[in-house]
Enzyme design. Structure first.
Site, PDB file in Angstrom:
ATOM      1  N   TYR A  72       0.838  -1.207   0.000  1.00  0.00           N
ATOM      2  CA  TYR A  72       0.000   0.000   0.000  1.00  0.00           C
ATOM      3  C   TYR A  72       0.870   1.253   0.000  1.00  0.00           C
ATOM      4  O   TYR A  72       0.626   2.197  -0.745  1.00  0.00           O
ATOM      5  CB  TYR A  72      -0.922  -0.002   1.221  1.00  0.00           C
ATOM      6  CG  TYR A  72      -2.003   1.050   1.164  1.00  0.00           C
ATOM      7  CD1 TYR A  72      -3.281   0.725   0.715  1.00  0.00           C
ATOM      8  CD2 TYR A  72      -1.754   2.369   1.545  1.00  0.00           C
ATOM      9  CE1 TYR A  72      -4.277   1.683   0.649  1.00  0.00           C
ATOM     10  CE2 TYR A  72      -2.740   3.339   1.477  1.00  0.00           C
ATOM     11  CZ  TYR A  72      -4.006   2.986   1.029  1.00  0.00           C
ATOM     12  OH  TYR A  72      -4.983   3.947   0.967  1.00  0.00           O
ATOM     13  N   PHE A 124      -6.525  19.798 -25.046  1.00  0.00           N
ATOM     14  CA  PHE A 124      -7.176  18.513 -25.282  1.00  0.00           C
ATOM     15  C   PHE A 124      -8.582  18.525 -24.666  1.00  0.00           C
ATOM     16  O   PHE A 124      -8.846  19.299 -23.749  1.00  0.00           O
ATOM     17  CB  PHE A 124      -6.317  17.399 -24.666  1.00  0.00           C
ATOM     18  CG  PHE A 124      -6.872  16.033 -24.917  1.00  0.00           C
ATOM     19  CD1 PHE A 124      -6.951  15.531 -26.202  1.00  0.00           C
ATOM     20  CD2 PHE A 124      -7.324  15.242 -23.872  1.00  0.00           C
ATOM     21  CE1 PHE A 124      -7.472  14.271 -26.446  1.00  0.00           C
ATOM     22  CE2 PHE A 124      -7.840  13.972 -24.110  1.00  0.00           C
ATOM     23  CZ  PHE A 124      -7.914  13.492 -25.393  1.00  0.00           C
ATOM     24  N   ASP A 125      -9.485  17.664 -25.157  1.00  0.00           N
ATOM     25  CA  ASP A 125     -10.887  17.767 -24.716  1.00  0.00           C
ATOM     26  C   ASP A 125     -11.081  17.561 -23.210  1.00  0.00           C
ATOM     27  O   ASP A 125     -11.843  18.291 -22.578  1.00  0.00           O
ATOM     28  CB  ASP A 125     -11.835  16.879 -25.547  1.00  0.00           C
ATOM     29  CG  ASP A 125     -11.446  15.419 -25.576  1.00  0.00           C
ATOM     30  OD1 ASP A 125     -10.354  15.083 -25.104  1.00  0.00           O
ATOM     31  OD2 ASP A 125     -12.242  14.613 -26.085  1.00  0.00           O
ATOM     32  N   ASP A 215       1.307  19.402 -20.978  1.00  0.00           N
ATOM     33  CA  ASP A 215       0.429  18.249 -21.124  1.00  0.00           C
ATOM     34  C   ASP A 215       1.234  17.263 -21.969  1.00  0.00           C
ATOM     35  O   ASP A 215       1.405  17.448 -23.164  1.00  0.00           O
ATOM     36  CB  ASP A 215      -0.876  18.680 -21.812  1.00  0.00           C
ATOM     37  CG  ASP A 215      -1.847  17.524 -21.954  1.00  0.00           C
ATOM     38  OD1 ASP A 215      -1.447  16.373 -21.731  1.00  0.00           O
ATOM     39  OD2 ASP A 215      -3.011  17.782 -22.312  1.00  0.00           O
ATOM     40  N   ALA A 217       1.275  13.900 -22.853  1.00  0.00           N
ATOM     41  CA  ALA A 217       0.886  12.596 -23.386  1.00  0.00           C
ATOM     42  C   ALA A 217       1.841  12.068 -24.465  1.00  0.00           C
ATOM     43  O   ALA A 217       2.233  10.911 -24.448  1.00  0.00           O
ATOM     44  CB  ALA A 217      -0.544  12.656 -23.911  1.00  0.00           C
ATOM     45  N   LYS A 258      -0.356   6.915 -23.575  1.00  0.00           N
ATOM     46  CA  LYS A 258       0.203   7.264 -24.882  1.00  0.00           C
ATOM     47  C   LYS A 258       1.688   6.890 -24.890  1.00  0.00           C
ATOM     48  O   LYS A 258       2.011   5.723 -24.994  1.00  0.00           O
ATOM     49  CB  LYS A 258       0.016   8.759 -25.143  1.00  0.00           C
ATOM     50  CG  LYS A 258      -1.383   9.239 -25.552  1.00  0.00           C
ATOM     51  CD  LYS A 258      -2.502   8.839 -24.669  1.00  0.00           C
ATOM     52  CE  LYS A 258      -3.816   9.509 -24.977  1.00  0.00           C
ATOM     53  NZ  LYS A 258      -4.019  10.775 -24.320  1.00  0.00           N
ATOM     54  N   HIS A 450     -19.546  13.627 -27.120  1.00  0.00           N
ATOM     55  CA  HIS A 450     -19.191  12.718 -28.215  1.00  0.00           C
ATOM     56  C   HIS A 450     -19.117  11.258 -27.788  1.00  0.00           C
ATOM     57  O   HIS A 450     -19.349  10.364 -28.589  1.00  0.00           O
ATOM     58  CB  HIS A 450     -17.869  13.153 -28.861  1.00  0.00           C
ATOM     59  CG  HIS A 450     -16.722  13.247 -27.901  1.00  0.00           C
ATOM     60  ND1 HIS A 450     -16.637  14.255 -26.961  1.00  0.00           N
ATOM     61  CD2 HIS A 450     -15.637  12.468 -27.719  1.00  0.00           C
ATOM     62  CE1 HIS A 450     -15.521  14.082 -26.262  1.00  0.00           C
ATOM     63  NE2 HIS A 450     -14.900  13.011 -26.704  1.00  0.00           N
TER      64      HIS A 450
HETATM   65  C1  PLP Z   1      -5.164  11.488 -23.766  1.00  0.00           C
HETATM   66  C2  PLP Z   1      -4.836  12.852 -23.415  1.00  0.00           C
HETATM   67  C3  PLP Z   1      -5.236  13.398 -22.193  1.00  0.00           C
HETATM   68  C4  PLP Z   1      -6.114  12.661 -21.198  1.00  0.00           C
HETATM   69  O1  PLP Z   1      -5.554  11.472 -20.802  1.00  0.00           O
HETATM   70  P1  PLP Z   1      -6.424  10.160 -20.456  1.00  0.00           P
HETATM   71  O2  PLP Z   1      -5.380   9.169 -20.069  1.00  0.00           O
HETATM   72  O3  PLP Z   1      -7.175   9.774 -21.679  1.00  0.00           O
HETATM   73  O4  PLP Z   1      -7.319  10.497 -19.343  1.00  0.00           O
HETATM   74  C5  PLP Z   1      -4.859  14.693 -21.926  1.00  0.00           C
HETATM   75  N1  PLP Z   1      -4.143  15.410 -22.804  1.00  0.00           N
HETATM   76  C6  PLP Z   1      -3.738  14.912 -23.983  1.00  0.00           C
HETATM   77  C7  PLP Z   1      -2.931  15.746 -24.916  1.00  0.00           C
HETATM   78  C8  PLP Z   1      -4.075  13.628 -24.336  1.00  0.00           C
HETATM   79  O5  PLP Z   1      -3.704  13.152 -25.527  1.00  0.00           O
END
Ligand code: PLP
Length: 459
Positions: A72, A124-125, A215, A217, A258, A450
């Site tokens: 843990y 990103f969304d 961000d 990813a 990613k 979506h």
């Molecule tokens: C995928 C993504 C996110 C969100 O990540 P999740 O693992 O899907 O929650 C945030 N920003 C970017 C640029 C992404 O490609």
């Protein structure tokens, strides 16, 4: 004779997939309310819905999973991941989360309040969702070239410094919690941000006393493009480039699904101990204790190894050349796609592809449905459905581009699969004049519609 390019790995385990008939697919997509998210995966032959969490792990990653420590608190897997993050990104503090949006939820709970402004490059969304959910505003400062699908600009993810400075000047420092730099810029087509731009944004942020959040990813794919396209980086390793990139960030949110090449996971990286302490409270509330926060020990181990493999040139070259392979095939068929080809996906210009379908009838979604019916290939709409409604006026937001995204999972498909995707799209292209009906929304959720939207064919 020059030897052709080939993948930098071989296969040790395979997963069968099944072709279907056009009749089956027509019935399935209708039962799915014309929403590709509602399809069962076995109704899909080649799944290019997303490259998120869909990659294949290596033998080293699977081996690391067996050594996962499920304690843990204070698990060795946590320290493996902590060391990997410090080594690759240079962040002394980190919090594991179950995925990228969870990292956003924790960090934004700490930093974003009502009426705040968060400038960045095409948020990103989920990032935008987490900003707007807190009644703050995301301001897009991406360069104009990003919205010109044919512009050959090599770094279409760049932030326009003039647009950024206008935002920084117009609002008090207290209402701008940070600037977001998305590397690569997912929403503008997996387009990279140049090192020069990162450096300049950071300098401006410093001048205004505002922190920078990456961000992250697809940070490694971004580094690959810097190596290939930006002067002075050709002889640097991907890891050296990544190290420099993160000298221009104070913190990061990461979706490990990613470039971490794992199926689930995320994290926050931080330089400030004070911020780490504050964010830890939210991490414990929303994710889990700070040494596992939403991840099992085995998954943290796999991620530590994935971050190492994902920042190796040979791996990135194999990956990005496959995306290029598909893009170049489509170009050779005369199909309009975004150029230059991005890092993780090929983006098809749906308005140019189907000029008879109005934007109000969800033209990119219409194209996604046609490709699925044609070849069992699942792509995703990056257009009006995704852009959602304005939170205040509740009007549809119509983005400049209507795109069908074909995202390529990491280390999963071969170029034969890419040939099928391209041929399927070519067949739709050849009968594009017969496609004259789009879709209406029959039901939608109040935010991020979506994923769950119900569509019906227009009359
Ligand atoms: C995928 C993504 C996110 C969100 O990540 P999740 O693992 O899907 O929650 C945030 N920003 C970017 C640029 C992404 O490609």
């Amino acid at each position: 004779m020059e030897l052709p390019f080939a993948e930098s790995y071989k296969m040790k385990m395979v997963e069968p997939i099944r072709r279907s008939t056009r009749m089956e697919r027509e019935q399935w997509i209708s039962s799915a309310n014309y929403n590709l998210f509602n399809l069962k995966s076995d109704q899909v032959f080649i799944d290019l819905l997303t490259d998120s969490g869909t990659g294949a792990m290596s033998d080293r990653q699977w081996a690391a999973m067996m050594l996962g420590d499920e304690s843990y608190a204070g698990a060795s897997s946590y320290y493996n991941l902590k060391n990997a993050i410090e080594k690759i990104f240079g962040f002394p503090y980190f919090l594991p989360t179950h995925q990228g949006r969870a990292a956003e939820n924790v960090l934004f709970s700490t930093l974003v309040k009502q009426s705040d402004i968060v400038p960045g490059n095409s948020h990103f969304d989920t990032t935008k969702g987490h900003i707007e959910f807190r009644k703050a505003t995301a301001v897009d400062c991406t360069i104009d070239e990003a919205f010109d699908i044919d512009s050959p600009h090599l770094f279409k993810g760049d932030i326009d410094l003039e647009k950024l400075e206008n935002v920084l000047r117009a609002h008090p420092r207290e209402s701008i919690p940070f600037i977001i730099v998305t590397v690569t810029c997912n929403s503008s087509g997996g387009q990279p941000v140049s090192m020069k731009n990162m450096r300049e944004v950071y300098a401006m942020a410093l001048q205004y006393g505002i922190p920078v959040c990456f961000d992250s990813a697809r940070f490694a794919e971004n580094a690959y493009f810097i190596k290939l396209r930006e002067e002075g980086y050709r002889d640097k390793s991907i890891k050296e480039i990544v190290s420099e990139m993160y000298t221009y960030a104070d913190m990061t949110t990461m979706s490990s699904k990613k470039d971490g090449i794992v199926n689930m996971g995320g994290f926050i990286g931080l330089r400030s101990e004070e911020l780490f302490r504050r964010a830890s409270t939210f991490n414990i509330m929303f994710e889990g204790y700070i040494t596992y926060g939403g991840m099992s020990g085995r998954d943290m181990n796999a991620l530590a190894t994935g971050l190492d493999e994902g920042t190796e040139f040979e791996y990135l070259e194999t990956r990005i050349r496959q995306v290029e392979y598909l893009g170049n095939l489509l170009i050779s068929y005369g199909i309009p796609i975004q150029k230059p080809i991005g890092g993780h996906a090929v983006f098809v210009d749906a308005k140019a592809f189907l000029p008879k379908i109005k934007q109000e009838e969800y033209v990119a979604q219409t194209l996604a449905i046609e490709l699925y019916k044609e070849a069992g290939v699942r792509g995703v709409e990056i257009g009006t459905l995704l852009a959602d409604r304005d939170p205040l006026t509740r009007e549809n937001r119509y983005p400049g581009l209507e795109l069908l995204r074909l995202a390529i999972p990491r280390r999963v498909y071969t170029n034969n699969h890419m040939d099928v995707v391209a041929a399927g799209l070519k067949n739709v292209w050849d009968r594009r004049n017969e496609i004259t009906r789009g879709y209406n929304i029959a039901w939608e959720a109040p935010i991020m519609r979506h994923f769950t939207v119900v569509l019906e064919k227009t009359k």
